[in-house]
Design a protein around this motif. Structure first.
Motif, PDB file in Angstrom:
ATOM      1  N   LEU B  87      36.435  43.329  27.998  1.00 38.80           N
ATOM      2  CA  LEU B  87      37.738  42.891  28.502  1.00 38.80           C
ATOM      3  C   LEU B  87      38.265  43.842  29.571  1.00 38.80           C
ATOM      4  O   LEU B  87      38.740  43.416  30.623  1.00 38.80           O
ATOM      5  CB  LEU B  87      38.743  42.789  27.351  1.00 38.80           C
ATOM      6  N   ILE B  88      38.141  45.154  29.288  1.00 40.91           N
ATOM      7  CA  ILE B  88      38.673  46.133  30.246  1.00 40.91           C
ATOM      8  C   ILE B  88      37.897  46.082  31.554  1.00 40.91           C
ATOM      9  O   ILE B  88      38.480  46.015  32.646  1.00 40.91           O
ATOM     10  CB  ILE B  88      38.641  47.558  29.636  1.00 40.91           C
ATOM     11  N   VAL B  89      36.575  46.088  31.452  1.00 35.33           N
ATOM     12  CA  VAL B  89      35.764  46.069  32.675  1.00 35.33           C
ATOM     13  C   VAL B  89      35.960  44.753  33.425  1.00 35.33           C
ATOM     14  O   VAL B  89      36.069  44.736  34.654  1.00 35.33           O
ATOM     15  CB  VAL B  89      34.274  46.320  32.357  1.00 35.33           C
ATOM     16  N   GLY B  90      36.053  43.656  32.673  1.00 32.71           N
ATOM     17  CA  GLY B  90      36.267  42.352  33.305  1.00 32.71           C
ATOM     18  C   GLY B  90      37.570  42.328  34.091  1.00 32.71           C
ATOM     19  O   GLY B  90      37.620  41.870  35.240  1.00 32.71           O
ATOM     20  N   LEU B  91      38.616  42.868  33.474  1.00 28.44           N
ATOM     21  CA  LEU B  91      39.920  42.915  34.135  1.00 28.44           C
ATOM     22  C   LEU B  91      39.877  43.818  35.364  1.00 28.44           C
ATOM     23  O   LEU B  91      40.389  43.469  36.427  1.00 28.44           O
ATOM     24  CB  LEU B  91      40.980  43.407  33.139  1.00 28.44           C
ATOM     25  N   LEU B  92      39.230  44.960  35.183  1.00 26.81           N
ATOM     26  CA  LEU B  92      39.129  45.914  36.287  1.00 26.81           C
ATOM     27  C   LEU B  92      38.449  45.280  37.499  1.00 26.81           C
ATOM     28  O   LEU B  92      38.936  45.362  38.630  1.00 26.81           O
ATOM     29  CB  LEU B  92      38.336  47.136  35.820  1.00 26.81           C
TER      30      LEU B  92
END
Lengths: 50, 301, 417
Positions: B87-92
């Motif tokens: 989720l974090i990498v996707g958002l980033l």
């Protein structure tokens, strides 16, 4: 006003640096796979560094 | 009026006729087996012998089975690492790709490509990347002065290693986040800018809250996927040894389920295992839904 | 439908019926896990049978992926092949899906050890096709390079260990021996030290898997890796293309394996003979503890006939023929060892520099392998032993701790059911 444009360029530059670094990270496994598949013989494949 | 309703009814019928092949397929190949597995979970059956009704016997046995708890632990360990990371990498990535600069479509493609590679190929490739002696990862770690672990060959690192690999296939998550970002009206940001909010403040107080329905959706779907992980573990455990190698450290829940069904032919027990997993996923989803009004903001309300 | 059309259809139907029923030909389906080369020789053998029995036609199917699953689902579905290759007889025999053959097939010409290894629950379940004993293969070039004399059949564990150490040269990336833990493969070493996995009545591992003798044998094998460092790590093995690749290229001087290495070499160097192979490689008996007799494990795959075969009689007749034939065709092709030792003697295979060892060590095969003692061997015993070996190799537990834990878990599993 000039400072604002400067900042904008700086920001775009940062953006590109980030994007390119991440792209390399994402593509690296592929590149490695392709280069490995083109190498012949064990000694070359298992050379260290890869 | 009357004529129209006949026509409507006729159209209805035709519609059903058109999707009939799918309906039959669904009943025979999906709904049928699902119902059959409910039925099976109350029986003892080893494929060749007669089915024996044992009521809740399989479910009771679960609670005394150490490998049931172990595989559940392994699966949750994976989900806890994998889901937030993705989720974090996707958002980033979505945030980086959102600004309208030249070449974003190229970068989008690059980030998405790994996601279209079949999981078997991805897993095989990463077995090599994770190889402690000759792999790419430990080579780079060594460069920055870190003595890399044995990854897939180590009981501590095999699950995190498989979880980290998930970041490489972040593509779909990134695209959905990107779509979520596109949905946010530009005026909000402009208004905040006028009010003097900096990038981080805008991200924290506008973007993230407005993205929360997207996060909610992605969180649930990724969690469901993570809890059902099978292929990666099957292929990568112990660097290709599979079936929980090394020493059961990568015995994911679905692997254990498969082993019970197809190595030991305990079809009833395997069905019970699968229904318990369904129940766990259902309860977790329910909990997330119940707590969602605390952190998910819909623009309308 | 017009009259013409009707007649046409009728003719086709009649012709189809005739083609099926008139010649009264029986079509048998035989399934194997062999690939191209192996299938070729199977077909050769079956062609001989078809010549003698013109009314039977045997179709060979090769299933190389998910073999066990496919056989099992076909058995469960009631449409199994009429003949198929198998090795884990208790697993199917206990499910009552195989046809016992001892009353139909004359087994007297097949080596008794090969018959013993297809026997479970008092019945014989198949006719051996491919078999191999386990031996130590050694790479002569590595021995020559470090000036170590070639081993002989009478070597002891201590001698083996010393030789392995002498052959290990980390600076050249050369290791003396490849340690790869497996409950099946290691059973011979445990038995020759007087240990065992199971009690004689096959009820428990307690007092056997954790006995002094078993612990000693497991320590001997695992210490080669953990203490002496004569073996490459699993990650190096997998990155180097596996044990055979490492052995062939001289990165590993010795491996414990069966005759499969011959097939591996034949696939890489088509037409290579055992004489040529012997220039670079040798085979000897596995080493034994001082003062004790050597034991080896056998891998014995056989043709079996399922109870639900549509043409059981014909299929059993094929087995009769195979027992009679004794594996001659495949032996002459250099593909497999014969199952009739008279043929081996006649072909002078005992003098073969490579194959001789496999034949000579056959009488030393373990008499009572654990997997033939219990149908639930894998499920309630072997998987815990495999876990224990893993833990030992990963240094997560001592040999004693790991084996005691395996006994404990196996006991718990037995009680659950």
């Amino acid at each position: 006003m000039k400072k604002g444009i400067y900042l904008k360029y700086l920001r775009t530059l940062f953006l590109y640096i980030a994007l390119i670094t991440l792209s390399i990270a994402f593509i690296m496994p592929f590149l490695w796979m392709v280069t490995t598949s083109l190498k012949s013989g064990e000694d070359e494949i298992f050379s260290y560094p890869p | 009026m009357r004529k129209r309703s006949i026509l409507a009814r006729k159209e209805n019928l035709e519609g059903y006729l058109f999707i009939l092949p799918w309906i039959i397929g669904f009943c025979v190949f999906t709904a049928g087996p699902i119902l059959f597995s409910v039925f099976l979970s109350f029986h003892e059956w080893h494929i060749f012998d007669d089915m024996k009704w044992i009521g809740l016997g399989n479910y009771k046995m679960l609670f005394t089975d150490p490998l049931f708890y172990h595989s559940l632990k392994v699966t949750f360990e994976y989900a806890i690492i994998n889901v937030p990371l993705v989720l974090i990498v996707g958002l980033l990535l979505a945030l980086l790709l959102y600004p309208k600069v030249k070449g974003t479509s190229v970068f989008r493609t690059i980030f998405y490509i790994p996601s279209i590679v079949p999981v078997v190929a991805t897993a095989t490739l990463w077995i090599w990347i994770y190889n402690p002696e000759y792999g790419l990862l430990n080579f780079f770690l060594e460069k920055i002065g870190i003595d890399g672990p044995d990854w897939l060959y180590s009981t501590e690192w095999v699950v995190p290693a498989i979880a980290f690999m998930g970041v490489w296939t972040v593509g779909p998550t990134m695209i959905i986040y990107l779509a979520g970002l596109e949905d946010i009206p530009q005026v909000y940001w402009d208004a905040a800018k006028v009010d003097g909010a900096n990038y981080w403040q805008r991200l924290r107080y506008i973007t993230l809250p407005l993205l929360s329905p997207t996060t909610f959706f992605l969180f649930i779907t990724n969690l469901m996927g993570a809890l059902q992980t099978f292929a990666q573990a099957y292929i990568m455990g112990g660097g290709g040894e599979g079936f929980g190698a090394p020493a059961n450290a990568s015995l994911f829940y679905c692997l254990y389920l498969y082993e019970q069904g197809w190595s030991w032919f305990n079809m009833g027990y395997a069905s019970a295992l699968s229904w318990i997993l369904t129940l766990i996923i259902f309860v977790l989803t329910l909990i997330i839904f119940k707590t969602s009004n605390k952190w998910v903001y819909y623009e309308r309300s | 439908m017009s009259c013409k059309k009707f007649v046409g259809v009728l003719v086709v139907v009649v012709m189809l019926l005739l083609s099926v029923y008139l010649p009264a030909k029986v079509f048998l389906r035989a399934t194997t896990w062999d690939e191209a080369e192996g299938v070729k020789w199977i077909k050769e053998v079956f062609a001989k049978y078809e010549k003698l029995n013109p009314d039977v036609k045997i179709n060979v199917q090769s299933v190389t992926q998910g073999y066990d699953d496919k056989i099992i689902t076909s058995l469960a579905g009631g449409t199994p092949p009429d003949l198929f290759m198998w090795w884990d007889y208790p697993r199917l025999a206990s499910l009552n899906v195989l046809e016992p053959i001892e009353n139909v097939v004359d087994l007297s010409k097949i080596d008794p050890m090969l018959v013993k290894w297809v026997t479970y629950g008092g019945h014989v379940w198949g006719v051996a096709k491919d078999w191999t004993t386990r031996v130590i293969w050694y790479n002569k070039e590595v021995f020559d390079k470090y000036g170590v004399p070639y081993p002989t059949n009478d070597w002891t564990w201590e001698e083996f260990r010393e030789i392995a150490k002498k052959l290990t040269h980390p600076e050249d990336k050369v290791w003396g021996f490849l340690v790869s833990p497996d409950p099946y493969d290691w059973e011979g070493y445990i038995k020759m030290n007087g240990g065992d996995y199971l009690s004689p009545d096959a009820s428990t591992m307690d007092g056997y898997l954790n006995s002094k003798e078993t612990i000693e044998a497991v320590k001997f094998l695992t210490n080669l890796y953990l203490v002496d460092g004569v073996s490459p790590s699993p990650s190096i093995i997998s990155a180097s293309g596996g044990s055979y690749a490492m052995f062939e290229s001289g990165k590993v001087a010795m491996i414990d394996s069966g005759s499969w290495f011959i097939g591996y070499m034949q696939s890489r160097h088509p037409g290579i003979t055992t004489q040529e192979l012997a220039k670079k490689f040798g085979c000897v008996f596995p080493p034994h503890p001082k003062g004790k007799e050597v034991k080896t494990m056998l891998h014995n795959a056989a043709w079996v006939v399922p109870k639900k075969s549509k043409h059981k009689e014909e299929a059993l007749d094929v087995l009769k023929f195979l027992a009679e034939e004794g594996g001659r065709t495949m032996a002459e092709a250099g593909w497999a060892l014969p199952i009739n030792m008279e043929i081996a003697k006649e072909m002078k295979l005992f003098d073969d520099p490579i194959l001789g060892t496999f034949l000579e060590v056959l009488p030393y095969a373990v008499e009572d392998p654990s997997f033939l003692k219990r149908a639930d061997w894998d499920k309630n015993f072997a998987q815990y032993i495999a876990d224990a070996f893993d833990l030992i190799m990963l240094k997560k537990a001592t040999v004693e701790e790991a084996l005691n834990k395996a006994v404990e878990e196996s006991e718990k599993a037995l009680k659950r059911k």
